[in-house]
Design a protein around this motif. Structure first.
Motif, PDB file in Angstrom:
ATOM      1  N   ARG A   1     -55.987 -12.787  19.945  1.00  0.00           N
ATOM      2  CA  ARG A   1     -57.087 -11.871  19.685  1.00  0.00           C
ATOM      3  C   ARG A   1     -57.801 -12.137  18.364  1.00  0.00           C
ATOM      4  O   ARG A   1     -58.976 -11.810  18.220  1.00  0.00           O
ATOM      5  CB  ARG A   1     -56.584 -10.419  19.689  1.00  0.00           C
ATOM      6  N   VAL A   2     -57.084 -12.731  17.407  1.00  0.00           N
ATOM      7  CA  VAL A   2     -57.669 -12.916  16.076  1.00  0.00           C
ATOM      8  C   VAL A   2     -57.725 -14.396  15.687  1.00  0.00           C
ATOM      9  O   VAL A   2     -58.804 -14.939  15.423  1.00  0.00           O
ATOM     10  CB  VAL A   2     -56.867 -12.125  15.016  1.00  0.00           C
ATOM     11  N   THR A   3     -56.561 -15.035  15.631  1.00  0.00           N
ATOM     12  CA  THR A   3     -56.499 -16.394  15.085  1.00  0.00           C
ATOM     13  C   THR A   3     -57.284 -17.399  15.919  1.00  0.00           C
ATOM     14  O   THR A   3     -58.140 -18.134  15.390  1.00  0.00           O
ATOM     15  CB  THR A   3     -55.028 -16.852  14.979  1.00  0.00           C
TER      16      THR A   3
ATOM     17  N   ALA B   1     -54.108  -7.073  12.058  1.00  0.00           N
ATOM     18  CA  ALA B   1     -53.858  -6.931  13.492  1.00  0.00           C
ATOM     19  C   ALA B   1     -52.411  -6.566  13.771  1.00  0.00           C
ATOM     20  O   ALA B   1     -52.114  -5.741  14.648  1.00  0.00           O
ATOM     21  CB  ALA B   1     -54.227  -8.230  14.216  1.00  0.00           C
ATOM     22  N   ARG B   2     -51.501  -7.152  12.998  1.00  0.00           N
ATOM     23  CA  ARG B   2     -50.077  -6.836  13.184  1.00  0.00           C
ATOM     24  C   ARG B   2     -49.786  -5.383  12.803  1.00  0.00           C
ATOM     25  O   ARG B   2     -48.995  -4.697  13.465  1.00  0.00           O
ATOM     26  CB  ARG B   2     -49.208  -7.778  12.339  1.00  0.00           C
ATOM     27  N   THR B   3     -50.407  -4.898  11.730  1.00  0.00           N
ATOM     28  CA  THR B   3     -50.175  -3.508  11.320  1.00  0.00           C
ATOM     29  C   THR B   3     -50.753  -2.521  12.332  1.00  0.00           C
ATOM     30  O   THR B   3     -50.307  -1.364  12.398  1.00  0.00           O
ATOM     31  CB  THR B   3     -50.808  -3.236   9.938  1.00  0.00           C
TER      32      THR B   3
ATOM     33  N   VAL C   1     -54.966 -11.496  10.262  1.00  0.00           N
ATOM     34  CA  VAL C   1     -53.838 -11.465  11.198  1.00  0.00           C
ATOM     35  C   VAL C   1     -52.872 -10.353  10.817  1.00  0.00           C
ATOM     36  O   VAL C   1     -52.342  -9.637  11.678  1.00  0.00           O
ATOM     37  CB  VAL C   1     -53.116 -12.833  11.207  1.00  0.00           C
TER      38      VAL C   1
ATOM     39  N   ASP D   1     -50.342  -5.095  17.100  1.00  0.00           N
ATOM     40  CA  ASP D   1     -50.353  -6.329  17.897  1.00  0.00           C
ATOM     41  C   ASP D   1     -49.079  -7.120  17.651  1.00  0.00           C
ATOM     42  O   ASP D   1     -48.600  -7.208  16.509  1.00  0.00           O
ATOM     43  CB  ASP D   1     -51.556  -7.197  17.526  1.00  0.00           C
ATOM     44  N   SER D   2     -48.562  -7.712  18.708  1.00  0.00           N
ATOM     45  CA  SER D   2     -47.450  -8.642  18.541  1.00  0.00           C
ATOM     46  C   SER D   2     -47.977  -9.930  17.936  1.00  0.00           C
ATOM     47  O   SER D   2     -49.191 -10.139  17.826  1.00  0.00           O
ATOM     48  CB  SER D   2     -46.806  -8.935  19.897  1.00  0.00           C
ATOM     49  N   ARG D   3     -47.065 -10.814  17.543  1.00  0.00           N
ATOM     50  CA  ARG D   3     -47.491 -12.098  16.959  1.00  0.00           C
ATOM     51  C   ARG D   3     -48.348 -12.885  17.947  1.00  0.00           C
ATOM     52  O   ARG D   3     -49.381 -13.448  17.576  1.00  0.00           O
ATOM     53  CB  ARG D   3     -46.269 -12.916  16.556  1.00  0.00           C
TER      54      ARG D   3
ATOM     55  N   ARG E   1     -50.075 -11.674  20.549  1.00  0.00           N
ATOM     56  CA  ARG E   1     -51.339 -10.983  20.792  1.00  0.00           C
ATOM     57  C   ARG E   1     -52.297 -11.178  19.629  1.00  0.00           C
ATOM     58  O   ARG E   1     -53.508 -11.380  19.823  1.00  0.00           O
ATOM     59  CB  ARG E   1     -51.065  -9.498  21.023  1.00  0.00           C
ATOM     60  N   ALA E   2     -51.787 -11.141  18.408  1.00  0.00           N
ATOM     61  CA  ALA E   2     -52.631 -11.378  17.237  1.00  0.00           C
ATOM     62  C   ALA E   2     -53.187 -12.798  17.246  1.00  0.00           C
ATOM     63  O   ALA E   2     -54.334 -13.029  16.832  1.00  0.00           O
ATOM     64  CB  ALA E   2     -51.829 -11.124  15.966  1.00  0.00           C
TER      65      ALA E   2
END
Length: 224
Positions: free
Chosen positions: A135-137, A122-124, A119, A127-129, A131-132
């Protein structure tokens, strides 16, 4: 047979609607608990788990007191012209309340298995929190969420104690399979009760088997 088909369809529909109603809030609460380590977390988890350990009739009594005409929620709903107690809405609500802890516990386990570093990457990357999360979590935790939803659905299928208090046992209106089995047993109609119990067992088997299949696949993914 037509009456039994309607009873089965109503029971399945109630369980499905109850599961859908708690899905979004259940996932949100599960994610918050998986990521929050602040003070009071144990208290929150205990409160959320209470419907699993309290007698269902106790939960139903609390719902009835809240939703009755003179209850705090009942007065608000009455002002809006919404009737809940002894209606199909009450069946869905009771089922949702009893199933909610199962969804949260399983989904929380799924979120806890997600590596926070993924996560963070993705943020780096911009991605916003939110969106992460999507898309990821959530894609990585989906099996835990699905298992929770299946367990919640299974629990809602067999709900009895809370339902009978807040919704009653009204044939053709609030009666589910479990309530119909109870009624036929009380009337000495054991053959009919056994037929309904067989149908309930079949539905439960399908739901629990689906849960086991997803759980085994989830376990293989975690070990890999």
């Amino acid at each position: 047979m037509e009456g039994m088909a309607g009873l089965v369809l109503f029971t399945v529909a109630v369980a499905a609607v109850a599961t859908l109603l708690i899905l979004a809030p259940g996932v949100a609460v599960a994610y918050a608990l998986a990521r929050w380590d602040g003070p009071g977390k144990g208290v929150v988890e205990t409160v959320l788990a209470l419907p699993m350990v309290l007698p269902p009739t106790a939960v139903g009594l609390v719902l009835l007191e809240l939703l009755a005409v003179n209850g705090p929620l009942g007065r608000v709903l009455d002002a809006w012209g919404v009737e809940v107690v002894f209606t199909p809405k009450a069946v869905v609500l009771a089922s949702a309340v009893m199933a909610f802890p199962l969804l949260v516990r399983s989904a929380r386990s799924g979120f806890e298995e997600v590596d926070p570093r993924l996560v963070a990457v993705a943020r780096t990357l911009g991605d916003s929190r939110a969106r992460a999360f999507f898309r990821v979590t959530l894609p990585l935790a989906w099996r835990g969420v699905l298992v929770g939803a299946l367990l919640a659905f299974s629990r809602a299928l067999g709900e009895f104690g809370a339902t009978v208090l807040v919704a009653g046992n009204i044939p053709g209106r609030t009666q589910t399979l479990s309530l119909a089995i109870f009624q036929h047993t009380q009337l000495g109609e054991d053959a009919q009760a056994l037929r309904l119990a067989g149908v309930a067992a079949l539905l439960a088997f399908v739901a629990v088997y689906a849960t086991e299949v997803v759980t085994r696949r989830r376990g293989r993914r975690v070990r890999a």
